[in-house]
Design a protein around this motif. Sequence first.
Motif, PDB file in Angstrom:
ATOM      1  N   ARG A  48       4.534   3.370   9.201  1.00 19.74           N
ATOM      2  CA  ARG A  48       4.193   3.714   7.817  1.00 19.74           C
ATOM      3  C   ARG A  48       5.432   3.834   6.939  1.00 19.74           C
ATOM      4  NH1 ARG A  48       0.417   6.443  10.969  1.00 19.74           N
ATOM      5  NH2 ARG A  48      -1.765   6.030  10.425  1.00 19.74           N
ATOM      6  N   ASP A  49       6.587   4.115   7.533  1.00 25.63           N
ATOM      7  CA  ASP A  49       7.804   4.245   6.734  1.00 25.63           C
ATOM      8  C   ASP A  49       8.174   2.935   6.047  1.00 25.63           C
ATOM      9  OD1 ASP A  49       8.021   6.891   7.478  1.00 25.63           O
ATOM     10  OD2 ASP A  49       9.444   6.513   9.101  1.00 25.63           O
ATOM     11  N   LEU A  50       7.810   1.811   6.645  1.00 24.91           N
ATOM     12  CA  LEU A  50       8.130   0.520   6.045  1.00 24.91           C
ATOM     13  C   LEU A  50       7.427   0.321   4.708  1.00 24.91           C
ATOM     14  CD1 LEU A  50       8.140  -1.969   9.053  1.00 24.91           C
ATOM     15  CD2 LEU A  50      10.041  -1.481   7.521  1.00 24.91           C
ATOM     16  N   LEU A  51       6.263   0.927   4.548  1.00 28.46           N
ATOM     17  CA  LEU A  51       5.519   0.738   3.301  1.00 28.46           C
ATOM     18  C   LEU A  51       6.302   1.230   2.102  1.00 28.46           C
ATOM     19  CD1 LEU A  51       1.827   1.633   4.238  1.00 28.46           C
ATOM     20  CD2 LEU A  51       2.771  -0.607   3.658  1.00 28.46           C
ATOM     21  N   GLY A  52       7.115   2.267   2.291  1.00 24.00           N
ATOM     22  CA  GLY A  52       7.917   2.768   1.185  1.00 24.00           C
ATOM     23  C   GLY A  52       8.949   1.775   0.690  1.00 24.00           C
ATOM     24  N   ARG A  53       9.222   0.739   1.478  1.00 18.18           N
ATOM     25  CA  ARG A  53      10.192  -0.283   1.086  1.00 18.18           C
ATOM     26  C   ARG A  53       9.514  -1.562   0.609  1.00 18.18           C
ATOM     27  NH1 ARG A  53      14.153  -0.577   6.113  1.00 18.18           N
ATOM     28  NH2 ARG A  53      15.341  -1.850   4.662  1.00 18.18           N
ATOM     29  N   CYS A  54       8.183  -1.611   0.727  1.00 18.61           N
ATOM     30  CA  CYS A  54       7.430  -2.792   0.300  1.00 18.61           C
ATOM     31  C   CYS A  54       6.986  -2.610  -1.144  1.00 18.61           C
ATOM     32  CB  CYS A  54       6.235  -3.026   1.227  1.00 18.61           C
ATOM     33  SG  CYS A  54       6.678  -3.395   2.929  1.00 18.61           S
ATOM     34  N   HIS A  55       7.912  -2.780  -2.055  1.00 20.13           N
ATOM     35  CA  HIS A  55       7.607  -2.625  -3.477  1.00 20.13           C
ATOM     36  C   HIS A  55       8.219  -3.792  -4.235  1.00 20.13           C
ATOM     37  CE1 HIS A  55      11.809  -1.427  -4.086  1.00 20.13           C
ATOM     38  NE2 HIS A  55      11.667  -0.696  -2.987  1.00 20.13           N
ATOM     39  N   GLY A  56       7.706  -4.037  -5.438  1.00 18.11           N
ATOM     40  CA  GLY A  56       8.192  -5.177  -6.200  1.00 18.11           C
ATOM     41  C   GLY A  56       7.730  -6.486  -5.584  1.00 18.11           C
ATOM     42  N   TYR A  57       8.337  -7.569  -6.027  1.00 21.35           N
ATOM     43  CA  TYR A  57       7.982  -8.891  -5.516  1.00 21.35           C
ATOM     44  C   TYR A  57       8.371  -8.999  -4.053  1.00 21.35           C
ATOM     45  CZ  TYR A  57       7.919 -13.959  -5.057  1.00 21.35           C
ATOM     46  OH  TYR A  57       7.661 -15.236  -4.638  1.00 21.35           O
ATOM     47  N   PRO A  58       7.542  -9.529  -3.159  1.00 22.15           N
ATOM     48  CA  PRO A  58       6.222 -10.136  -3.381  1.00 22.15           C
ATOM     49  C   PRO A  58       5.075  -9.166  -3.087  1.00 22.15           C
ATOM     50  CG  PRO A  58       6.925 -10.637  -1.170  1.00 22.15           C
ATOM     51  CD  PRO A  58       7.988  -9.740  -1.762  1.00 22.15           C
ATOM     52  N   PHE A  59       5.331  -7.862  -3.150  1.00 19.16           N
ATOM     53  CA  PHE A  59       4.342  -6.868  -2.735  1.00 19.16           C
ATOM     54  C   PHE A  59       3.567  -6.269  -3.913  1.00 19.16           C
ATOM     55  CE2 PHE A  59       8.071  -6.692   0.104  1.00 19.16           C
ATOM     56  CZ  PHE A  59       7.481  -7.202   1.245  1.00 19.16           C
ATOM     57  N   ASN A  60       3.611  -6.918  -5.065  1.00 23.01           N
ATOM     58  CA  ASN A  60       2.923  -6.390  -6.239  1.00 23.01           C
ATOM     59  C   ASN A  60       1.414  -6.361  -6.018  1.00 23.01           C
ATOM     60  OD1 ASN A  60       5.372  -6.237  -7.684  1.00 23.01           O
ATOM     61  ND2 ASN A  60       5.202  -8.386  -8.257  1.00 23.01           N
ATOM     62  N   ASP A  61       0.785  -5.382  -6.685  1.00 18.58           N
ATOM     63  CA  ASP A  61      -0.675  -5.279  -6.664  1.00 18.58           C
ATOM     64  C   ASP A  61      -1.171  -5.059  -5.230  1.00 18.58           C
ATOM     65  OD1 ASP A  61      -0.586  -5.803  -9.421  1.00 18.58           O
ATOM     66  OD2 ASP A  61      -0.591  -7.963  -9.043  1.00 18.58           O
ATOM     67  N   GLY A  62      -2.423  -5.328  -5.011  1.00 15.50           N
ATOM     68  CA  GLY A  62      -2.997  -5.133  -3.681  1.00 15.50           C
ATOM     69  C   GLY A  62      -3.386  -3.686  -3.437  1.00 15.50           C
ATOM     70  N   ARG A  63      -4.408  -3.507  -2.622  1.00 18.93           N
ATOM     71  CA  ARG A  63      -4.910  -2.169  -2.281  1.00 18.93           C
ATOM     72  C   ARG A  63      -4.868  -1.979  -0.772  1.00 18.93           C
ATOM     73  NH1 ARG A  63      -8.839  -4.635  -5.016  1.00 18.93           N
ATOM     74  NH2 ARG A  63     -10.433  -4.360  -3.391  1.00 18.93           N
TER      75      ARG A  63
END
Length: 222
Positions: A48-63
Amino acid sequence: MSQWLLGIPSVVLIGGYAYWYFRNYRKRRDQYAAAAAEHGWAYQERDRDLLGRCHGYPFNDGRRPRAWHVVTGTNGDREFTSFEYSAVFGHDDAESSDRAERQFTQVFALQLPGAAPDLTVRPRGMLGQLAHGLKTSSSGSSDFDRSWAVDGAPADLSPQVRSWVTTHRRPFRLVAGQLWTWADGRMDLARIEPALNDLHQLADALSRQLPPPASASGGHHA
């Protein structure tokens, strides 16, 4: 009574699908772990810690984003991480033509020595290409700038970096001392080493124009 009997097939179908799905998921998870071990890599089902680094392109939007099937190890003289990122896109409304579905991306990250400025190189969409046609080239290569957008520093990429992007047709990010690229689709361990080979080439090209790590510039050490 008749309604209860009619509902039995639905329950059986749902239960059968759930059993089939989780059985195949466990099989795929075990295959990832076994294949990683054969390479001397480590496997983790979720991080789950990786999610904090998945921001901006290409991780925009999505639920409901996820970072699963994390593989870590060493390639050459650099540490790496590869994982499966996914998020739900579209709408849950049954009347919508854009139905909700989970989309998957495999991420490859190579650790670099020292700190470096954030940098993203991504393909331009059609509107971006049209808008750029009204501007002056920023990198000195109008063909490159027409197809690729550069966000961050250095905005004027070296010919070696532009050549790498043009040859491999890969977007990339330089963030928090790691060099990232990605590809559509679920985790596939066979894609890790080719992607890392590409990233090593890019890291070497970038090292020629990025400032050297602080430890190599004669800085004071505590």
